[in-house]
Write an enzyme that holds these catalytic residues in place. Structure first.
Site, PDB file in Angstrom:
ATOM      1  N   LYS A 152      37.265  33.991  41.284  1.00 58.76           N
ATOM      2  CA  LYS A 152      36.388  34.434  40.201  1.00 58.76           C
ATOM      3  C   LYS A 152      37.206  34.396  38.922  1.00 58.76           C
ATOM      4  O   LYS A 152      38.162  35.156  38.767  1.00 58.76           O
ATOM      5  CB  LYS A 152      35.830  35.843  40.462  1.00 58.76           C
ATOM      6  CG  LYS A 152      34.881  36.312  39.355  1.00 58.76           C
ATOM      7  CD  LYS A 152      34.125  37.572  39.743  1.00 58.76           C
ATOM      8  CE  LYS A 152      33.211  38.021  38.619  1.00 58.76           C
ATOM      9  NZ  LYS A 152      32.357  39.169  38.983  1.00 58.76           N
ATOM     10  N   GLU A 204      40.259  37.481  41.649  1.00 55.93           N
ATOM     11  CA  GLU A 204      39.766  37.528  40.261  1.00 55.93           C
ATOM     12  C   GLU A 204      40.892  37.874  39.280  1.00 55.93           C
ATOM     13  O   GLU A 204      41.080  39.043  38.936  1.00 55.93           O
ATOM     14  CB  GLU A 204      38.626  38.541  40.102  1.00 55.93           C
ATOM     15  CG  GLU A 204      38.051  38.533  38.688  1.00 55.93           C
ATOM     16  CD  GLU A 204      36.997  39.600  38.437  1.00 55.93           C
ATOM     17  OE1 GLU A 204      36.360  39.566  37.374  1.00 55.93           O
ATOM     18  OE2 GLU A 204      36.825  40.485  39.308  1.00 55.93           O
TER      19      GLU A 204
END
Length: 295
Positions: free
Chosen positions: A213, A176
């Site tokens: 992500k 992420e």
């Protein structure tokens, strides 16, 4: 569910991943959004107890099931707690929801336009404990505030280096590197990030995949090459500060990207609600986010 069953669900099923991993720094804000003011607790233990009660209420709500929720990302304390009289990862699996764990320890101060992850000296032990509890994968967050080629390259390298440890432990890493949606050069950050990730994916071993992500891109379709990459199991989107209607509208422009929302999932939930009111509000949010993810 065993690992292969969880892998199949995450890779092919329709749905989204709930982010229930607010940590110490973001917990007071999450509790306030839930209708719990800071004067309701005096110690960190009381604060964490209240946020755990909120998460347990979500996990055990009738509408929170694997029919539309593929997975849930947990804070470490949540993983170690119980929901409905069961260990949380087991409670999730029993609902058909795949458990993930947030493993980062927060962010360094900004340098070169980005915020790297703080050191994780106990990562290997945490990964072993998570796997023993039935956790499928992990999540770790960095932040990009400016379109700095060197800063973004450093973030991607750090993320993929840690991902190798996670893969070696038999868990699925969610990488992420969040692009700040308020950044003035966000479009350029998205492009630099995409290209750095594509280079890093070339070094992922052929029998391994990772998840990503990412912030919903400023220009729809920017991450299509990542969504379609053979080394990427799934690309999920964070809401990044958007309210749910806007987050869902922006997500729906990016085919193949599914949600992994936190604030946008929880924004209508209040601790004062009856069980019926709570589940109705949660069901409405789940339906809206699922629809945007299935576009």
């Amino acid at each position: 569910m065993n690992y292969d069953e969880m892998l199949a669900k995450v890779s092919t099923a329709s749905g989204f991943i709930a982010a229930l991993d607010q940590s110490g720094g973001s917990t007071p804000k999450a509790l306030k959004g839930y209708g719990v003011e800071e004067d309701a607790y005096t110690t960190d233990e009381e604060m964490f107890g209240l946020i755990h009660n909120m998460r347990a209420r979500i996990i055990t709500a009738p509408s929170f099931s694997g029919e539309k929720v593929l997975g849930a990302i947990l804070f470490e304390r949540t993983m170690d707690g119980e929901a409905g009289g069961k260990p949380v990862p087991m409670a999730l699996q029993d609902r058909g929801v795949v458990p993930f764990l947030k493993v980062d320890k927060g962010l360094e101060d900004e340098a070169d336009g980005v915020q790297m992850m703080k050191p994780m000296p106990d990562l290997d032990a945490l990964l072993q404990r998570a796997k023993a509890k039935g956790v499928f994968g992990t999540k770790k967050r960095s932040v990009i505030n400016q379109a700095s080629p060197s800063g973004i390259a450093a973030i991607v390298k750090q993320q993929f280096d840690v991902a190798e440890h996670i893969l070696a432990a038999g868990l699925m890493p969610i990488i992420e590197p969040e692009v700040n949606i308020k950044s003035v050069d966000r479009v350029h950050s998205d492009i630099i990030l995409r290209d750095e990730i594509l280079k890093a994916l070339d070094n992922v071993l052929a029998d391994h995949k990772v998840m990503l992500k990412l912030s919903i891109p400023a220009e729809a379709g920017t991450f299509d090459a990542l969504i379609n990459h053979p080394r990427v199991l799934r690309v999920v989107a964070l809401s990044g500060g958007y309210a749910r209607p806007e987050a869902c509208a922006e997500l729906a422009k990016n085919k193949g990207m599914i949600a992994s929302f936190s604030r946008a999932l929880l924004e209508d939930l209040r601790h004062q609600m009856t069980a019926e009111e709570f589940d109705a509000a949660l069901a409405s949010a789940i339906d809206e986010i699922h629809a945007a993810s299935a576009t």
